[in-house]
Design a protein around this motif. Structure first.
Motif, PDB file in Angstrom:
ATOM      1  N   ASN A   1      41.966  33.751  34.472  1.00  0.00           N
ATOM      2  CA  ASN A   1      43.241  34.461  34.359  1.00  0.00           C
ATOM      3  C   ASN A   1      43.504  35.414  35.520  1.00  0.00           C
ATOM      4  N   LYS A   2      42.578  35.494  36.451  1.00  0.00           N
ATOM      5  CA  LYS A   2      42.714  36.431  37.572  1.00  0.00           C
ATOM      6  C   LYS A   2      43.961  36.131  38.405  1.00  0.00           C
ATOM      7  N   GLY A   3      44.217  34.882  38.698  1.00  0.00           N
ATOM      8  CA  GLY A   3      45.378  34.508  39.493  1.00  0.00           C
ATOM      9  C   GLY A   3      46.683  34.854  38.788  1.00  0.00           C
ATOM     10  N   GLU A   4      46.713  34.643  37.491  1.00  0.00           N
ATOM     11  CA  GLU A   4      47.900  34.968  36.700  1.00  0.00           C
ATOM     12  C   GLU A   4      48.161  36.475  36.722  1.00  0.00           C
ATOM     13  N   ARG A   5      47.112  37.264  36.578  1.00  0.00           N
ATOM     14  CA  ARG A   5      47.252  38.724  36.627  1.00  0.00           C
ATOM     15  C   ARG A   5      47.743  39.166  37.995  1.00  0.00           C
TER      16      ARG A   5
ATOM     17  N   GLU B   1      52.085  41.281  41.557  1.00  0.00           N
ATOM     18  CA  GLU B   1      52.982  41.111  42.692  1.00  0.00           C
ATOM     19  C   GLU B   1      54.440  41.169  42.242  1.00  0.00           C
ATOM     20  N   GLU B   2      54.715  40.561  41.106  1.00  0.00           N
ATOM     21  CA  GLU B   2      56.074  40.594  40.559  1.00  0.00           C
ATOM     22  C   GLU B   2      56.487  42.029  40.226  1.00  0.00           C
ATOM     23  N   MET B   3      55.583  42.788  39.629  1.00  0.00           N
ATOM     24  CA  MET B   3      55.875  44.179  39.300  1.00  0.00           C
ATOM     25  C   MET B   3      56.105  45.009  40.564  1.00  0.00           C
TER      26      MET B   3
ATOM     27  N   ALA C   1      57.270  43.919  43.401  1.00  0.00           N
ATOM     28  CA  ALA C   1      58.572  43.531  43.941  1.00  0.00           C
ATOM     29  C   ALA C   1      59.699  44.215  43.166  1.00  0.00           C
ATOM     30  N   LYS C   2      59.576  44.266  41.846  1.00  0.00           N
ATOM     31  CA  LYS C   2      60.592  44.931  41.029  1.00  0.00           C
ATOM     32  C   LYS C   2      60.645  46.427  41.335  1.00  0.00           C
ATOM     33  N   ARG C   3      59.481  47.037  41.520  1.00  0.00           N
ATOM     34  CA  ARG C   3      59.420  48.465  41.843  1.00  0.00           C
ATOM     35  C   ARG C   3      60.066  48.723  43.203  1.00  0.00           C
ATOM     36  N   ALA C   4      59.812  47.851  44.172  1.00  0.00           N
ATOM     37  CA  ALA C   4      60.404  48.007  45.497  1.00  0.00           C
ATOM     38  C   ALA C   4      61.923  47.841  45.431  1.00  0.00           C
TER      39      ALA C   4
END
Length: 148
Positions: A81-85, A90-92, A94-97
């Motif tokens: 599950n490391k890749g999924e995390r 990364e998605e979070m 991008a949203k924060r940026a």
């Protein structure tokens, strides 16, 4: 005056952040220490089970093997599950940026700087609270069940 106060606050926060950085050697030593503590706790729990349940040596060996198997399965799941995390992180980011960029458009430069400083202060406060909570948590006595 406000700019001076903000500058001092940023310098203080920057020096605080630098002071919190650890070297790879420190991280490795801490990791080794944590592993040793975990092994010690596992052995203590097993000893307590042996005492409480009056286990023979064959049963102790079987339980030890079962625990090792379970630990290996958990590590395999963790790695799987490391890749999924990582993708979620990364998605979070991008949203924060994107939120930062949108806020920068809405706020004046002074308001944006204050908002950034307030947000960082709140984050540091949460980190300190989490660290305090970790220090307050004590290991449960062997043989007790977690009711969470």
């Amino acid at each position: 005056m406000k700019k001076l106060i903000l500058a001092i606050a940023f310098i203080g926060m920057g020096s605080f952040a630098i002071a919190q950085q650890t070297t790879p050697q420190d991280q490795q030593a801490k990791k080794a220490e944590m592993q040793q503590k975990m092994q010690q706790r596992e052995q203590e729990r097993l000893d307590q089970m042996q005492k409480d349940l009056n286990l023979n040596q064959n049963q102790v060996a079987q339980i030890k093997d079962l625990q090792a198997k379970r630990k290996a399965e958990m590590m395999a799941d963790f790695e799987k599950n490391k890749g999924e995390r990582q993708a979620k992180m990364e998605e979070m980011k991008a949203k924060r940026a994107q939120m930062d960029a949108d806020m920068k458009k809405i706020l004046t430069p002074e308001q944006y700087d204050k908002w950034q400083a307030d947000r960082k202060a709140k984050m540091e406060k949460r980190r300190a609270e989490m660290k305090d909570r970790k220090m307050m948590v004590k290991p449960m006595p062997a043989g007790t069940a977690n009711t969470n």
